[in-house]
Design a protein around this motif. Sequence first.
Motif, mmCIF file in Angstrom:
data_model
loop_
_atom_site.group_PDB
_atom_site.id
_atom_site.type_symbol
_atom_site.label_atom_id
_atom_site.label_comp_id
_atom_site.label_asym_id
_atom_site.label_seq_id
_atom_site.Cartn_x
_atom_site.Cartn_y
_atom_site.Cartn_z
ATOM 1 N N ALA A 77 7.580 -45.666 -44.061
ATOM 2 C CA ALA A 77 6.538 -46.617 -44.451
ATOM 3 C C ALA A 77 5.427 -46.671 -43.408
ATOM 4 C CB ALA A 77 7.154 -48.006 -44.650
ATOM 5 N N TRP A 78 5.808 -46.832 -42.123
ATOM 6 C CA TRP A 78 4.811 -46.900 -41.057
ATOM 7 C C TRP A 78 4.074 -45.576 -40.907
ATOM 8 C CZ3 TRP A 78 2.854 -51.126 -39.376
ATOM 9 C CH2 TRP A 78 3.630 -52.296 -39.313
ATOM 10 N N ALA B 92 4.687 -27.995 -38.399
ATOM 11 C CA ALA B 92 5.655 -27.436 -37.465
ATOM 12 C C ALA B 92 5.558 -28.118 -36.103
ATOM 13 C CB ALA B 92 5.429 -25.933 -37.323
ATOM 14 N N LEU B 93 4.333 -28.329 -35.609
ATOM 15 C CA LEU B 93 4.148 -28.985 -34.317
ATOM 16 C C LEU B 93 4.686 -30.410 -34.345
ATOM 17 C CD1 LEU B 93 2.966 -29.032 -31.454
ATOM 18 C CD2 LEU B 93 0.763 -29.708 -32.458
ATOM 19 N N GLY B 94 4.354 -31.137 -35.417
ATOM 20 C CA GLY B 94 4.865 -32.502 -35.540
ATOM 21 C C GLY B 94 6.372 -32.542 -35.603
ATOM 22 N N SER B 95 6.980 -31.603 -36.327
ATOM 23 C CA SER B 95 8.440 -31.552 -36.444
ATOM 24 C C SER B 95 9.097 -31.327 -35.089
ATOM 25 C CB SER B 95 8.861 -30.439 -37.411
ATOM 26 O OG SER B 95 8.358 -30.680 -38.704
ATOM 27 N N VAL B 96 8.494 -30.457 -34.260
ATOM 28 C CA VAL B 96 9.049 -30.185 -32.930
ATOM 29 C C VAL B 96 8.878 -31.402 -32.018
ATOM 30 C CG1 VAL B 96 8.797 -28.777 -30.851
ATOM 31 C CG2 VAL B 96 8.739 -27.700 -33.097
ATOM 32 N N LEU B 97 7.686 -32.001 -32.035
ATOM 33 C CA LEU B 97 7.426 -33.130 -31.135
ATOM 34 C C LEU B 97 8.270 -34.351 -31.479
ATOM 35 C CD1 LEU B 97 3.529 -32.923 -30.713
ATOM 36 C CD2 LEU B 97 5.324 -32.152 -29.141
ATOM 37 N N THR B 98 8.601 -34.550 -32.749
ATOM 38 C CA THR B 98 9.426 -35.714 -33.107
ATOM 39 C C THR B 98 10.820 -35.622 -32.488
ATOM 40 O OG1 THR B 98 10.160 -34.647 -35.172
ATOM 41 C CG2 THR B 98 8.242 -36.123 -35.305
ATOM 42 N N GLN B 99 11.250 -34.419 -32.111
ATOM 43 C CA GLN B 99 12.579 -34.261 -31.539
ATOM 44 C C GLN B 99 12.657 -34.761 -30.102
ATOM 45 O OE1 GLN B 99 14.303 -30.355 -32.522
ATOM 46 N NE2 GLN B 99 12.748 -30.192 -34.107
ATOM 47 N N ARG B 100 11.526 -35.145 -29.544
ATOM 48 C CA ARG B 100 11.517 -35.735 -28.206
ATOM 49 C C ARG B 100 11.815 -37.235 -28.238
ATOM 50 N NH1 ARG B 100 6.476 -32.931 -24.915
ATOM 51 N NH2 ARG B 100 7.152 -30.759 -25.159
ATOM 52 N N PHE B 101 11.902 -37.801 -29.431
ATOM 53 C CA PHE B 101 12.115 -39.242 -29.566
ATOM 54 C C PHE B 101 13.487 -39.538 -30.157
ATOM 55 C CE2 PHE B 101 7.551 -38.398 -30.270
ATOM 56 C CZ PHE B 101 7.015 -39.104 -29.195
ATOM 57 N N THR B 102 14.033 -40.678 -29.785
ATOM 58 C CA THR B 102 15.290 -41.166 -30.356
ATOM 59 C C THR B 102 14.978 -42.334 -31.277
ATOM 60 O OG1 THR B 102 16.528 -40.528 -28.388
ATOM 61 C CG2 THR B 102 17.571 -42.113 -29.867
ATOM 62 N N ARG B 103 15.303 -42.174 -32.541
ATOM 63 C CA ARG B 103 14.946 -43.175 -33.542
ATOM 64 C C ARG B 103 15.961 -44.303 -33.596
ATOM 65 N NH1 ARG B 103 16.741 -43.738 -38.638
ATOM 66 N NH2 ARG B 103 17.735 -41.685 -38.576
ATOM 67 N N THR B 104 15.456 -45.551 -33.604
ATOM 68 C CA THR B 104 16.301 -46.725 -33.895
ATOM 69 C C THR B 104 15.861 -47.397 -35.198
ATOM 70 O OG1 THR B 104 14.887 -48.253 -32.637
ATOM 71 C CG2 THR B 104 16.650 -47.142 -31.430
ATOM 72 N N LEU B 105 14.667 -47.078 -35.650
ATOM 73 C CA LEU B 105 14.120 -47.650 -36.875
ATOM 74 C C LEU B 105 14.777 -47.004 -38.094
ATOM 75 C CD1 LEU B 105 11.773 -49.715 -37.292
ATOM 76 C CD2 LEU B 105 10.279 -47.753 -37.671
ATOM 77 N N PRO B 106 15.136 -47.788 -39.129
ATOM 78 C CA PRO B 106 15.677 -47.180 -40.351
ATOM 79 C C PRO B 106 14.682 -46.180 -40.946
ATOM 80 C CG PRO B 106 15.988 -49.557 -40.382
ATOM 81 C CD PRO B 106 15.111 -49.258 -39.205
ATOM 82 N N LEU B 107 15.209 -45.165 -41.629
ATOM 83 C CA LEU B 107 14.351 -44.112 -42.167
ATOM 84 C C LEU B 107 13.282 -44.643 -43.121
ATOM 85 C CD1 LEU B 107 16.823 -41.156 -42.787
ATOM 86 C CD2 LEU B 107 14.749 -41.105 -41.393
ATOM 87 N N ALA C 29 15.586 -54.294 -44.838
ATOM 88 C CA ALA C 29 15.764 -53.423 -43.670
ATOM 89 C C ALA C 29 14.874 -53.880 -42.516
ATOM 90 C CB ALA C 29 15.419 -51.981 -44.046
ATOM 91 N N GLN C 30 15.288 -53.527 -41.310
ATOM 92 C CA GLN C 30 14.455 -53.796 -40.137
ATOM 93 C C GLN C 30 13.124 -53.071 -40.322
ATOM 94 O OE1 GLN C 30 16.180 -52.552 -36.357
ATOM 95 N NE2 GLN C 30 14.135 -52.094 -35.575
ATOM 96 N N TRP C 31 12.029 -53.759 -40.147
ATOM 97 C CA TRP C 31 10.733 -53.176 -40.451
ATOM 98 C C TRP C 31 9.872 -52.935 -39.223
ATOM 99 C CZ3 TRP C 31 6.237 -55.746 -39.145
ATOM 100 C CH2 TRP C 31 6.373 -57.101 -38.797
ATOM 101 N N ARG C 32 10.145 -53.665 -38.130
ATOM 102 C CA ARG C 32 9.259 -53.593 -36.971
ATOM 103 C C ARG C 32 9.792 -52.605 -35.940
ATOM 104 N NH1 ARG C 32 8.045 -59.190 -34.208
ATOM 105 N NH2 ARG C 32 10.245 -58.955 -33.652
ATOM 106 N N PRO C 33 8.954 -51.648 -35.468
ATOM 107 C CA PRO C 33 9.388 -50.742 -34.400
ATOM 108 C C PRO C 33 9.790 -51.538 -33.163
ATOM 109 C CG PRO C 33 7.346 -49.961 -35.403
ATOM 110 C CD PRO C 33 7.592 -51.336 -35.953
ATOM 111 N N GLN C 34 10.933 -51.185 -32.566
ATOM 112 C CA GLN C 34 11.489 -51.956 -31.459
ATOM 113 C C GLN C 34 11.294 -51.289 -30.099
ATOM 114 O OE1 GLN C 34 13.059 -55.033 -31.836
ATOM 115 N NE2 GLN C 34 12.382 -54.909 -33.962
ATOM 116 N N THR C 35 11.150 -49.991 -30.068
ATOM 117 C CA THR C 35 11.124 -49.262 -28.804
ATOM 118 C C THR C 35 9.893 -48.373 -28.712
ATOM 119 O OG1 THR C 35 12.340 -47.347 -29.650
ATOM 120 C CG2 THR C 35 13.652 -49.201 -28.835
ATOM 121 N N ARG C 36 9.659 -47.862 -27.499
ATOM 122 C CA ARG C 36 8.568 -46.914 -27.298
ATOM 123 C C ARG C 36 8.794 -45.647 -28.120
ATOM 124 N NH1 ARG C 36 6.881 -46.351 -20.982
ATOM 125 N NH2 ARG C 36 4.942 -47.524 -21.171
ATOM 126 N N ASP C 37 10.053 -45.224 -28.196
ATOM 127 C CA ASP C 37 10.359 -44.033 -28.986
ATOM 128 C C ASP C 37 10.039 -44.250 -30.460
ATOM 129 O OD1 ASP C 37 11.145 -42.661 -26.771
ATOM 130 O OD2 ASP C 37 13.119 -42.112 -27.541
#
Length: 345
Positions: A184-185, A164-179, A57-65
């Motif tokens: 892992a990161w 809860a705070l982390g769960s809400v804040l993660t919704q501000r990002f669009t993920r391109t990295l595999p789950l 799988a792709q392992w390296r984060p590609q974007t700021r998100d």
Amino acid sequence: MKNGRDITLFGTLAVVWGSGFTAIEIGLESLPPVLFAALRFDVAALAFFALIIASGAQWRPQTRDDLGLVLTTGVLLVGVHFALLFLGQSYVTSAVAAIVLSVAPIVTPALALKLLPNQRIRATDVLGLLVGLTGVVAIATAGGSFGGRLIGVVLLLGAALSFALGSVLTQRFTRTLPLVSLQAWAMLVGAATLHATSLLHPAESALGLEWTTTALAAVAYLGLVSTVGGFLVYFTLLDRIGATNSGLVSYATPIVAAVFGAALLGEPITATMTAGFALILAGFALFQIRPLWRFIRGIQQSRRAHVPLEPSSIRIGGNEYACMPPEPEVDDYDRNSNGLPTADD
């Protein structure tokens, strides 16, 4: 749930995550809390990176998100959350820890109302939050004691708030990295955060640790079974039955934790604990009363019409509810596409 395999997966996940609280209790007998948590995620991170290599799988984060999502997940959902969890559980039983953490699904939408745009606060939301927190207070003050038990519950409530705070804040990002790569990161960042916290904690030291067989077994079980195995089962279940039914494991986990704690550690199951858990469940139901009512109405309308309708879905508080068209209006915070679990351990 559609068949026996779904039920088996759900039961397995509840057992894996619920028994994790018992493993924490066992490991805390000989390991410092924050260092113990760090070691758990050292093991889990190594296992997830091994899965990345094996799957290609792709392992390296590609974007700021991607970077923002890794840091938010690693620091808040892993580092801060589990530091407070392990510290809190050092004061209370495994069952109490699991019950207090089950307040997270109530606190999450409450924070979303504050932090995400276009959210509306309704009377049932406020009432649900108050009822759920009343359950936590009942557990914290059981027996009229304001000593170690209260400290532990406050720390565990902080763990729920961090999640809860982390769960809400993660919704501000669009993920391109595999789950698998995201996990892992995140676990690597979380482990680093926990190690740094342990070094700064005046009561913790890695020097002179006695590595007993039970301590090693607890670290291995939590890292490989509760974390890696639990997350893999969770995502399999998520694909098969959706977030609604999968998210209900948050309320099966305390029951499993109480049973394991009583059977293996002799921990008591008190009437106050049961009442507190019932109040937390009632608070969750009040928070989700509108989507649940729409879901029930859709089923009733379908049966009256005797016409099978194509189900749609809505996402409320990180959970997905099947319903009949037309699809109701959904708030922005309900559309979490990052695949992060709503259950805790």
